[in-house]
Design a protein around this motif. Structure first.
Motif, PDB file in Angstrom:
ATOM      1  N   ALA A 126       7.919   1.389  -6.855  1.00 17.80           N
ATOM      2  CA  ALA A 126       7.854   3.273  -6.482  1.00 17.80           C
ATOM      3  C   ALA A 126       7.679   3.213  -5.245  1.00 17.80           C
ATOM      4  O   ALA A 126       8.543   4.371  -4.502  1.00 17.80           O
ATOM      5  CB  ALA A 126       6.902   3.734  -7.338  1.00 17.80           C
ATOM      6  N   ALA A 127       6.787   2.567  -4.453  1.00 14.02           N
ATOM      7  CA  ALA A 127       6.494   2.952  -3.052  1.00 14.02           C
ATOM      8  C   ALA A 127       7.731   2.648  -2.338  1.00 14.02           C
ATOM      9  O   ALA A 127       7.960   3.503  -1.140  1.00 14.02           O
ATOM     10  CB  ALA A 127       5.464   2.241  -2.634  1.00 14.02           C
ATOM     11  N   MET A 128       8.500   1.691  -2.429  1.00 15.46           N
ATOM     12  CA  MET A 128       9.640   1.316  -1.441  1.00 15.46           C
ATOM     13  C   MET A 128      10.832   2.302  -1.541  1.00 15.46           C
ATOM     14  O   MET A 128      11.370   2.958  -0.825  1.00 15.46           O
ATOM     15  CB  MET A 128      10.195  -0.276  -1.895  1.00 15.46           C
ATOM     16  N   LYS A 129      10.833   2.654  -3.023  1.00 14.28           N
ATOM     17  CA  LYS A 129      12.109   3.797  -3.267  1.00 14.28           C
ATOM     18  C   LYS A 129      11.441   5.119  -2.980  1.00 14.28           C
ATOM     19  O   LYS A 129      12.333   5.770  -2.383  1.00 14.28           O
ATOM     20  CB  LYS A 129      12.227   3.681  -4.925  1.00 14.28           C
ATOM     21  N   ASP A 134      10.431  -0.654   3.467  1.00 16.08           N
ATOM     22  CA  ASP A 134       9.673  -1.867   4.096  1.00 16.08           C
ATOM     23  C   ASP A 134       8.046  -1.463   3.949  1.00 16.08           C
ATOM     24  O   ASP A 134       7.225  -2.095   4.622  1.00 16.08           O
ATOM     25  CB  ASP A 134      10.069  -1.785   5.500  1.00 16.08           C
ATOM     26  N   ILE A 135       7.655  -0.624   2.885  1.00 17.96           N
ATOM     27  CA  ILE A 135       6.160  -0.545   2.772  1.00 17.96           C
ATOM     28  C   ILE A 135       5.681  -1.977   2.658  1.00 17.96           C
ATOM     29  O   ILE A 135       5.836  -2.707   1.528  1.00 17.96           O
ATOM     30  CB  ILE A 135       5.951   0.464   1.720  1.00 17.96           C
ATOM     31  N   ARG A 136       4.391  -2.188   2.992  1.00 18.68           N
ATOM     32  CA  ARG A 136       3.488  -3.401   2.500  1.00 18.68           C
ATOM     33  C   ARG A 136       2.538  -2.906   1.843  1.00 18.68           C
ATOM     34  O   ARG A 136       1.284  -2.612   2.413  1.00 18.68           O
ATOM     35  CB  ARG A 136       3.015  -3.970   3.854  1.00 18.68           C
ATOM     36  N   ILE A 137       2.644  -2.953   0.708  1.00 18.09           N
ATOM     37  CA  ILE A 137       1.715  -2.335  -0.374  1.00 18.09           C
ATOM     38  C   ILE A 137       0.123  -2.860  -0.163  1.00 18.09           C
ATOM     39  O   ILE A 137      -0.919  -2.090  -0.027  1.00 18.09           O
ATOM     40  CB  ILE A 137       2.118  -2.146  -1.564  1.00 18.09           C
ATOM     41  N   THR A 138      -0.027  -4.117   0.237  1.00 12.45           N
ATOM     42  CA  THR A 138      -1.182  -4.711   0.308  1.00 12.45           C
ATOM     43  C   THR A 138      -2.067  -4.235   1.442  1.00 12.45           C
ATOM     44  O   THR A 138      -3.274  -3.971   1.569  1.00 12.45           O
ATOM     45  CB  THR A 138      -1.276  -6.224   0.407  1.00 12.45           C
ATOM     46  N   LYS A 139      -1.280  -3.761   2.504  1.00 11.54           N
ATOM     47  CA  LYS A 139      -1.805  -3.250   3.862  1.00 11.54           C
ATOM     48  C   LYS A 139      -1.929  -1.675   3.881  1.00 11.54           C
ATOM     49  O   LYS A 139      -2.630  -1.002   4.534  1.00 11.54           O
ATOM     50  CB  LYS A 139      -1.003  -3.650   5.067  1.00 11.54           C
TER      51      LYS A 139
END
Ligand code: URA
Length: 188
Positions: A126-129, A134-139
């Motif tokens: 969901a975050a990428m869309k 190029d989101i880095r969800i862990t960061k």
């Protein structure tokens, strides 16, 4: 075409825009308060959701409900929950880009009707869309971005927290930051 919640739901429940319609038991349209200012968005239904027709009703959903309750949020009261794709991808694989593209129009109509002030992406898909490809969800979980007057943030997916409980405190921090943002905005 101007949808109402009811006409949107009716059309969505009949959807045959991608091959996931062949294997679904139910379209998982979304759940919550249609006047909520806060929208949570997951990736797509799993087995329990497919069988019950409601998002986040399995073990991940129970964990989500607990974290929501800790910051005074509740799907039956002050939020809405939907997914990027409305039908279950077989064997819980990630939804394919073409499935996401076929389905995203339903979510856009839901956003148009809800007019949320805050959108919380649950997990990477969901975050990428919705935030950036190029989101880095862990960061970058817990960070707020303002896009067209809407506050957007992402947190770790509840299923990821079940697989890796060591990440639960980090996710809980995201919910506390969310509560701060909602208090700042005077909503929910
Ligand atoms: N995972 C999701 O992303 N959405 C659901 O509705 C259930 C599990």
């Amino acid at each position: 075409m101007e949808y109402t919640w009811e006409t949107l739901r009716q059309d969505c429940l009949q959807c045959r825009k991608c091959a996931l319609c062949e294997t679904r038991s139910n379209v998982v349209f979304g759940v919550g308060n249609e006047n909520a200012r806060v929208l949570f968005i997951g990736e797509g239904p799993g087995q329990n959701e497919d069988l019950q027709g409601e998002p986040f009703v399995g073990r991940g959903g129970q964990l989500l409900d607990k974290m929501l309750a800790a910051v005074d949020l509740d799907r039956s009261k002050n939020i809405y929950i939907a997914n990027i794709v409305k039908c279950r991808p077989p064997k819980n694989r990630d939804p394919l880009p073409e499935e996401q593209d076929a389905c995203i129009g339903w979510l856009r109509e839901q956003v148009r009707l809800l007019r949320p002030q805050v959108i919380v992406c649950l997990g990477r898909i969901a975050a990428m869309k919705l935030i950036k490809p190029d989101i880095r969800i862990t960061k970058e979980h817990g960070v707020f971005w303002e896009k067209n007057g809407v506050w957007m943030t992402a947190t770790l997916h509840p299923a990821a927290l079940l697989r890796n409980p060591a990440q639960k405190p980090a996710a809980f921090e995201d919910f506390l930051k969310l509560r701060e943002k909602l208090d700042e905005l005077g909503i929910a």
